[in-house]
Design a protein around this motif. Sequence first.
Motif, PDB file in Angstrom:
ATOM      1  N   SER A 260       0.908  -1.189  -0.025  1.00  0.00           N
ATOM      2  CA  SER A 260      -0.128  -0.022   0.008  1.00  0.00           C
ATOM      3  C   SER A 260       1.117   1.109  -0.081  1.00  0.00           C
ATOM      4  CB  SER A 260      -0.859   0.163   1.141  1.00  0.00           C
ATOM      5  OG  SER A 260      -1.658   1.141   1.153  1.00  0.00           O
ATOM      6  N   PHE A 261       1.753   1.280   0.693  1.00  0.00           N
ATOM      7  CA  PHE A 261       2.856   2.449   0.933  1.00  0.00           C
ATOM      8  C   PHE A 261       3.413   2.663  -0.372  1.00  0.00           C
ATOM      9  CE2 PHE A 261       7.044   4.099   1.607  1.00  0.00           C
ATOM     10  CZ  PHE A 261       6.647   5.477   2.285  1.00  0.00           C
ATOM     11  N   ILE A 262       3.936   1.564  -1.105  1.00  0.00           N
ATOM     12  CA  ILE A 262       4.693   1.873  -2.349  1.00  0.00           C
ATOM     13  C   ILE A 262       3.701   2.227  -3.294  1.00  0.00           C
ATOM     14  CG2 ILE A 262       5.880   0.702  -4.142  1.00  0.00           C
ATOM     15  CD1 ILE A 262       7.172  -1.269  -1.915  1.00  0.00           C
ATOM     16  N   SER A 263       2.268   1.536  -3.436  1.00  0.00           N
ATOM     17  CA  SER A 263       1.522   2.002  -4.503  1.00  0.00           C
ATOM     18  C   SER A 263       1.135   3.695  -4.109  1.00  0.00           C
ATOM     19  CB  SER A 263       0.306   1.225  -4.377  1.00  0.00           C
ATOM     20  OG  SER A 263       0.711  -0.212  -4.420  1.00  0.00           O
ATOM     21  N   ARG A 264       0.965   3.992  -2.898  1.00  0.00           N
ATOM     22  CA  ARG A 264       0.422   5.379  -2.714  1.00  0.00           C
ATOM     23  C   ARG A 264       1.795   6.536  -3.038  1.00  0.00           C
ATOM     24  NH1 ARG A 264      -4.342   5.989   0.413  1.00  0.00           N
ATOM     25  NH2 ARG A 264      -5.210   3.743   0.857  1.00  0.00           N
ATOM     26  N   THR A 265       2.807   5.926  -2.831  1.00  0.00           N
ATOM     27  CA  THR A 265       4.212   6.924  -2.635  1.00  0.00           C
ATOM     28  C   THR A 265       4.755   6.849  -4.016  1.00  0.00           C
ATOM     29  OG1 THR A 265       4.220   6.447  -0.297  1.00  0.00           O
ATOM     30  CG2 THR A 265       6.137   7.805  -1.332  1.00  0.00           C
ATOM     31  N   GLY A 266       4.799   5.796  -4.748  1.00  0.00           N
ATOM     32  CA  GLY A 266       5.644   5.574  -5.844  1.00  0.00           C
ATOM     33  C   GLY A 266       6.846   4.769  -5.743  1.00  0.00           C
ATOM     34  N   THR A 267       6.988   3.796  -6.592  1.00  0.00           N
ATOM     35  CA  THR A 267       8.249   3.052  -6.357  1.00  0.00           C
ATOM     36  C   THR A 267       9.564   3.750  -6.106  1.00  0.00           C
ATOM     37  OG1 THR A 267       7.050   1.457  -7.839  1.00  0.00           O
ATOM     38  CG2 THR A 267       9.475   1.135  -7.193  1.00  0.00           C
TER      39      THR A 267
ATOM     40  N   PHE B 228      11.856  -5.671  -7.695  1.00  0.00           N
ATOM     41  CA  PHE B 228      11.281  -6.450  -8.423  1.00  0.00           C
ATOM     42  C   PHE B 228       9.896  -5.856  -9.444  1.00  0.00           C
ATOM     43  CE2 PHE B 228      11.994 -10.977  -6.536  1.00  0.00           C
ATOM     44  CZ  PHE B 228      13.055 -10.666  -6.057  1.00  0.00           C
ATOM     45  N   ASN B 229       9.345  -4.762  -8.777  1.00  0.00           N
ATOM     46  CA  ASN B 229       8.483  -3.959  -9.566  1.00  0.00           C
ATOM     47  C   ASN B 229       9.101  -3.296 -10.807  1.00  0.00           C
ATOM     48  OD1 ASN B 229       7.250  -1.358 -10.130  1.00  0.00           O
ATOM     49  ND2 ASN B 229       5.599  -2.350  -9.030  1.00  0.00           N
ATOM     50  N   ILE B 230      10.074  -2.776 -10.499  1.00  0.00           N
ATOM     51  CA  ILE B 230      10.880  -2.183 -11.671  1.00  0.00           C
ATOM     52  C   ILE B 230      11.295  -3.179 -12.590  1.00  0.00           C
ATOM     53  CG2 ILE B 230      12.896  -1.020 -12.146  1.00  0.00           C
ATOM     54  CD1 ILE B 230      12.867   0.388  -9.461  1.00  0.00           C
TER      55      ILE B 230
ATOM     56  N   ARG C 227      -0.546  -7.266  -9.765  1.00  0.00           N
ATOM     57  CA  ARG C 227      -0.556  -7.726  -8.509  1.00  0.00           C
ATOM     58  C   ARG C 227       0.860  -8.281  -8.251  1.00  0.00           C
ATOM     59  NH1 ARG C 227      -4.281 -12.402  -6.834  1.00  0.00           N
ATOM     60  NH2 ARG C 227      -3.980 -11.319  -5.131  1.00  0.00           N
ATOM     61  N   ILE C 228       2.086  -7.569  -9.281  1.00  0.00           N
ATOM     62  CA  ILE C 228       3.366  -7.963  -8.917  1.00  0.00           C
ATOM     63  C   ILE C 228       3.858  -7.725  -7.521  1.00  0.00           C
ATOM     64  CG2 ILE C 228       4.255  -5.823  -9.816  1.00  0.00           C
ATOM     65  CD1 ILE C 228       5.781  -9.463  -9.828  1.00  0.00           C
ATOM     66  N   ASN C 229       3.480  -6.598  -6.910  1.00  0.00           N
ATOM     67  CA  ASN C 229       3.917  -6.057  -5.602  1.00  0.00           C
ATOM     68  C   ASN C 229       3.282  -6.786  -4.735  1.00  0.00           C
ATOM     69  OD1 ASN C 229       5.141  -3.912  -6.576  1.00  0.00           O
ATOM     70  ND2 ASN C 229       3.697  -2.210  -6.042  1.00  0.00           N
ATOM     71  N   VAL C 230       2.155  -7.333  -4.665  1.00  0.00           N
ATOM     72  CA  VAL C 230       1.514  -8.351  -3.740  1.00  0.00           C
ATOM     73  C   VAL C 230       2.473  -9.433  -3.562  1.00  0.00           C
ATOM     74  CG1 VAL C 230      -0.581  -9.402  -2.845  1.00  0.00           C
ATOM     75  CG2 VAL C 230      -0.783  -7.076  -3.841  1.00  0.00           C
ATOM     76  N   LEU C 231       2.530 -10.293  -4.996  1.00  0.00           N
ATOM     77  CA  LEU C 231       3.170 -11.146  -4.744  1.00  0.00           C
ATOM     78  C   LEU C 231       4.715 -11.060  -4.484  1.00  0.00           C
ATOM     79  CD1 LEU C 231       3.749 -14.132  -5.892  1.00  0.00           C
ATOM     80  CD2 LEU C 231       4.593 -13.154  -8.197  1.00  0.00           C
ATOM     81  N   THR C 232       5.386 -10.000  -4.723  1.00  0.00           N
ATOM     82  CA  THR C 232       6.718  -9.799  -4.139  1.00  0.00           C
ATOM     83  C   THR C 232       6.672  -9.595  -2.410  1.00  0.00           C
ATOM     84  OG1 THR C 232       7.169  -8.838  -6.162  1.00  0.00           O
ATOM     85  CG2 THR C 232       8.793  -8.257  -4.123  1.00  0.00           C
TER      86      THR C 232
END
Length: 392
Positions: free
Chosen positions: A62-69, A115-117, A332-337
Amino acid sequence: MTATRKIALPLKLTFLIFSMVLNCMGIIILQLSSEDVSYNKLGLLEAFKDLPIAFISLFSVSFISRTGTKISLISALLIVALCSLILPFVEVFWFYKVWFAIIGTCFALGKICVFNIIKNNITEEKTLTKTMSSVEASFMIGIFVVNTGFGWLISSDYGEFWKFGFIGIALVSFFTLYLFTKVEITETENRNASLLPDLTGFGKPAFIAFFGLLFFIVFTEQSFNSWLPSYYKNHLGVDSFFALQATSFLAVFSYLGRIFTAQLIRKFDLSNYFYLCVAMVLVILSIIIAVQFTHSGKSSVLLFIFPVIGFFLAPLYPVANSKMIASADKERINVLTSVIVIFSSLGSSASSALISILFQNKMLDFYAVFIFAAVSIVFLFGISFFKAINQK
């Protein structure tokens, strides 16, 4: 220099930095055990690093999605740099617990961002595997650098100032932060992301086998990374410098294993390559066990056999990860990671706690047997995972 290469360099340095701060655990265990800190306390120290990783991973999506990678990754690296500057000036044992908890939290953020990048810039499975192996290979370089650097410092006339080596890690962190300010990164953001991630679907057989597989791979890796220096010193009777160099050589072979994987993976089926590597680890461990129980438990031959395991053990984690990540949806990559990070951290914590029992009870003749059992479970989970993911 292409845009992809500009991104790859700071990503590799990020894994290098996190490798150094996470894998200094072996150095701290070695140094503090000589200061009469019990192995039971040192074994639990790993939990202060790994459990925050597991806990924070649930909320970091949630933090990464809201703030940005990019901002999230820069924040994590900045905190690591500041913590590394502070550590040399603190003497009390409880601070190591706090320090590792902070480092673990930053690693949870950092790994998900990396991993997201990679996922958002690479779509083809084997290209993704090559890139991930290359980035993960820098993790092995970090183990080599931290053990070699601290080994020289500890064995020098300035050994009492060994903790000031962390200032070097801080400087590398600041340089990496500078590189990130100079690159553009493709990322996905969701300002309305929920606090807890959606774990729907992760109960399927492929995911269960995958998470179990990661748990025992990291369980095995951590049995070496954190405890091999102490095993060399306490059981094989070598000095602190050579004990740390043992882990450095393990890291060198691990680095070569991941680089070799990155270069040749296009020519092999991922599952067959995985099975081959696991089989070779079991063969080498069988040789070590045979030497221990038929020749001598303290044979000098063991000094040179253990590091070779890294060449075949190191490719397992990136190969399994890339196989799963390549089949996952970008959304869903952030959740999986985050779940990957959770099971990896639990494997690391469980490994250190159990290995500390062997040390505390002077059962080091069974060190290789213990690891052999863990690798056997890796093999079983590997068969289940690749069968399930290929059917999917």
